[in-house]
Design a protein around this motif. Structure first.
Motif, PDB file in Angstrom:
ATOM      1  N   MET A 184       0.777  -1.223  -0.028  1.00 22.65           N
ATOM      2  CA  MET A 184      -0.034  -0.074   0.025  1.00 22.65           C
ATOM      3  C   MET A 184       0.827   1.283  -0.002  1.00 22.65           C
ATOM      4  O   MET A 184       0.361   2.449  -0.236  1.00 22.65           O
ATOM      5  CB  MET A 184      -0.903   0.027   1.025  1.00 22.65           C
ATOM      6  N   ASP A 227      -5.032   9.351  -6.011  1.00 23.19           N
ATOM      7  CA  ASP A 227      -3.869   8.499  -6.625  1.00 23.19           C
ATOM      8  C   ASP A 227      -4.371   6.937  -6.950  1.00 23.19           C
ATOM      9  O   ASP A 227      -5.697   6.705  -6.622  1.00 23.19           O
ATOM     10  CB  ASP A 227      -3.171   8.020  -5.156  1.00 23.19           C
ATOM     11  N   ASN A 228      -3.501   6.265  -7.704  1.00 21.41           N
ATOM     12  CA  ASN A 228      -3.715   4.944  -8.048  1.00 21.41           C
ATOM     13  C   ASN A 228      -4.975   5.053  -9.342  1.00 21.41           C
ATOM     14  O   ASN A 228      -5.825   3.939  -9.482  1.00 21.41           O
ATOM     15  CB  ASN A 228      -4.482   3.963  -7.100  1.00 21.41           C
ATOM     16  N   ASP A 286      -5.776   8.910  -1.069  1.00 22.49           N
ATOM     17  CA  ASP A 286      -5.128   7.687  -1.376  1.00 22.49           C
ATOM     18  C   ASP A 286      -5.562   6.459  -0.465  1.00 22.49           C
ATOM     19  O   ASP A 286      -5.107   5.841   0.142  1.00 22.49           O
ATOM     20  CB  ASP A 286      -3.603   7.742  -1.169  1.00 22.49           C
TER      21      ASP A 286
HETATM   22 CA    CA Z   1      -1.492   4.991  -3.392  1.00 19.21          CA
END
Ligand code: CA
Ligand code: SAM
Length: 247
Positions: free
Chosen positions: A61, A189-190, A163
């Motif tokens: 993570m 994010d991601n 996130d």
């Molecule tokens: Ca992330």
């Protein structure tokens, strides 16, 4: 010989460790970025936190070192002072933020898990930046709702890093767009979600990748269609979409 063998082992280990983080065509190229530009300039405290986190079972993570470096520079470029982070884990992106903002800068950091935050906290304290952090344990959404109801936080954030739970990103966006300044930034994010955003629906995928994929796809469409922001999707880490509020 022994040193060589050791070095090779470390290299191989790192190669594996970073493989999933990289959206570049070759892991060697990603390794080159880390070895040439990131690790030589990584502050000692960030290295310590990264190495501590690598031993944790959920280390997948963590924010990657290159993304940490990117966030740190981005925050300095925009002179961010009042910031928020949703999804802290052991605090690698949090530390990158805390080091970038001025002495009187602030980070409202939220996570449902305090234990992981406390794992990294001694490193953050040692770095002398814990005073900039207000940690709130619990789900972020009700906190945001409360802030909006209060009224005094509207348009007050320079930077917000999201996130956490990908199935709530759209719900976060509905609230964060009111809390970020006009001209301020939200980073989601991601947003390339392990590359799965372009995988055929029937492609083999880890369970959690498949579960969150549709939410990420939906978010990406919604952000692209939102007239209140300008956007830029970068292939850093697992993909980060920067949204600059324009109205
Ligand atoms: Ca992330
Ligand atoms: N930014 C972190 C870093 O640099 O290491 C990584 C964050 S990790 C990918 C996602 C985090 O979101 C987890 O620590 C998880 O506990 C947290 N989380 C999940 N659901 C949440 C929620 N509803 N509100 C706040 N945090 C949440």
């Amino acid at each position: 010989m022994a040193a060589n063998g050791e070095e090779q082992q470390t290299q191989a280990g790192r190669h594996q460790e970073v493989g999933h983080k990289s959206l570049l065509q070759s892991d060697a190229l990603y390794q080159y970025i880390l070895e040439t530009s990131v690790y030589p300039r990584e502050p000692e405290c960030m290295k310590e936190l990264r190495e501590l986190t690598a031993k944790h079972p959920w280390n997948i993570m963590t924010t990657s070192a290159d993304e940490g470096q990117f966030l740190n520079m981005l925050l300095k470029l925009i002179n961010a002072k009042n910031t928020m982070e949703i999804g802290v884990y052991t605090g690698y992106s949090l530390l990158a933020t805390a080091l970038a903002i001025p002495e009187d800068g602030k980070i409202l950091a939220m996570d449902i898990n305090r234990e992981n935050y406390e794992l990294g906290l001694p490193v953050i304290e040692k770095a002398g930046v814990a005073n900039k952090i207000e940690f709130k344990e619990g789900p972020a959404l009700p906190v945001l709702d409360q802030m909006i109801e209060d009224g005094k936080y509207h348009g007050s954030y320079d930077f917000i890093f999201v996130d956490a739970d990908k199935d709530n990103y759209i719900n976060y966006h509905k609230r964060l767009i009111e809390l970020v300044k006009v001209g301020g930034l939200i980073g989601y994010d991601n947003t390339l979600w392990n590359g799965s955003v372009v995988a055929p629906a029937d492609a083999p995928m880890r369970k959690y990748v498949r579960y969150y994929r549709d939410f990420v796809l939906e978010l990406n469409k919604a952000l692209a269609a939102d007239p209140r922001i300008e956007i830029c999707m970068l292939p850093v880490g697992d993909g980060i979409t920067l949204c600059r509020r324009i109205k």
